[in-house]
Design a protein around this motif. Structure first.
Motif, short mmCIF file in Angstrom:
data_model
loop_
_atom_site.label_atom_id
_atom_site.label_comp_id
_atom_site.label_asym_id
_atom_site.label_seq_id
_atom_site.Cartn_x
_atom_site.Cartn_y
_atom_site.Cartn_z
N LEU A 81 0.82 -1.21 0.00
CA LEU A 81 0.00 0.00 0.00
C LEU A 81 0.85 1.26 0.00
O LEU A 81 0.58 2.21 -0.74
CB LEU A 81 -0.94 0.00 1.21
N GLN A 82 1.91 1.29 0.78
CA GLN A 82 2.77 2.47 0.86
C GLN A 82 3.43 2.75 -0.49
O GLN A 82 3.47 3.90 -0.94
CB GLN A 82 3.83 2.27 1.93
N GLU A 83 3.92 1.74 -1.16
CA GLU A 83 4.57 1.92 -2.45
C GLU A 83 3.57 2.37 -3.51
O GLU A 83 3.87 3.23 -4.34
CB GLU A 83 5.26 0.63 -2.88
N LEU A 84 2.37 1.79 -3.50
CA LEU A 84 1.35 2.19 -4.46
C LEU A 84 0.89 3.62 -4.22
O LEU A 84 0.65 4.37 -5.17
CB LEU A 84 0.16 1.22 -4.39
N ALA A 85 0.79 4.03 -2.96
CA ALA A 85 0.39 5.40 -2.65
C ALA A 85 1.46 6.39 -3.11
O ALA A 85 1.14 7.46 -3.64
CB ALA A 85 0.13 5.54 -1.16
N LYS A 86 2.74 6.06 -2.91
CA LYS A 86 3.82 6.93 -3.37
C LYS A 86 3.79 7.06 -4.89
O LYS A 86 3.98 8.14 -5.44
CB LYS A 86 5.18 6.38 -2.94
N TRP A 87 3.56 5.96 -5.59
CA TRP A 87 3.49 5.98 -7.05
C TRP A 87 2.34 6.86 -7.52
O TRP A 87 2.50 7.69 -8.41
CB TRP A 87 3.33 4.56 -7.57
N LYS A 88 1.18 6.69 -6.89
CA LYS A 88 0.02 7.48 -7.28
C LYS A 88 0.24 8.96 -7.00
O LYS A 88 -0.12 9.83 -7.80
CB LYS A 88 -1.22 6.97 -6.52
N TRP A 89 0.85 9.28 -5.86
CA TRP A 89 1.11 10.67 -5.50
C TRP A 89 2.08 11.31 -6.49
O TRP A 89 1.87 12.44 -6.93
CB TRP A 89 1.67 10.73 -4.08
N SER A 90 3.15 10.63 -6.86
CA SER A 90 4.12 11.19 -7.81
C SER A 90 3.48 11.37 -9.18
O SER A 90 3.74 12.36 -9.86
CB SER A 90 5.37 10.33 -7.89
N ARG A 91 2.65 10.43 -9.58
CA ARG A 91 1.95 10.56 -10.87
C ARG A 91 1.01 11.76 -10.86
O ARG A 91 0.95 12.53 -11.82
CB ARG A 91 1.17 9.28 -11.16
N TRP A 92 0.30 11.96 -9.74
CA TRP A 92 -0.60 13.09 -9.62
C TRP A 92 0.17 14.40 -9.67
O TRP A 92 -0.26 15.37 -10.31
CB TRP A 92 -1.39 12.99 -8.31
N GLN A 93 1.34 14.47 -9.02
CA GLN A 93 2.15 15.68 -9.03
C GLN A 93 2.65 15.99 -10.43
O GLN A 93 2.65 17.15 -10.85
CB GLN A 93 3.33 15.54 -8.07
N GLN A 94 3.07 14.97 -11.18
CA GLN A 94 3.55 15.19 -12.54
C GLN A 94 2.43 15.72 -13.42
O GLN A 94 2.63 16.66 -14.20
CB GLN A 94 4.11 13.90 -13.13
N GLU A 95 1.24 15.15 -13.32
CA GLU A 95 0.11 15.61 -14.12
C GLU A 95 -0.27 17.04 -13.76
O GLU A 95 -0.59 17.85 -14.62
CB GLU A 95 -1.09 14.69 -13.93
N ARG A 96 -0.20 17.37 -12.47
CA ARG A 96 -0.52 18.73 -12.02
C ARG A 96 0.49 19.73 -12.57
O ARG A 96 0.12 20.80 -13.04
CB ARG A 96 -0.53 18.76 -10.50
N GLU A 97 1.78 19.38 -12.53
CA GLU A 97 2.81 20.27 -13.07
C GLU A 97 2.63 20.47 -14.57
O GLU A 97 2.79 21.59 -15.07
CB GLU A 97 4.20 19.71 -12.78
#
Length: 64
Positions: free
Chosen positions: A40-56
């Motif tokens: 869960l921790q690894e999947l949450a980190k992946w999702k968060w980084s993907r969301w940050q890239q899309e936002r940028e």
């Protein structure tokens, strides 16, 4: 009035604590542990980084 185990305030806390403990044991027990990269921790980190890239990317696209 609905039945309560301990008290109206303590029952939800007991439920959350029990659920978190059960999930922790599920992820750390060698027999039921998910494969590396699917915790869960690894999947949450992946999702968060993907969301940050899309936002940028959206912010860069909207710059004048």
């Amino acid at each position: 009035m609905p039945p309560v185990l301990l008290s109206r305030a303590l029952d939800p806390l007991l439920g959350v604590f029990t659920g978190l403990t059960a999930y922790y044991l599920y992820e750390t027990h060698p027999r039921t542990a998910p494969p590396p990269g699917e915790r869960l921790q690894e999947l949450a980190k992946w999702k968060w980084s993907r969301w940050q890239q899309e936002r940028e990317e959206r912010l860069r696209a909207n710059e004048p």
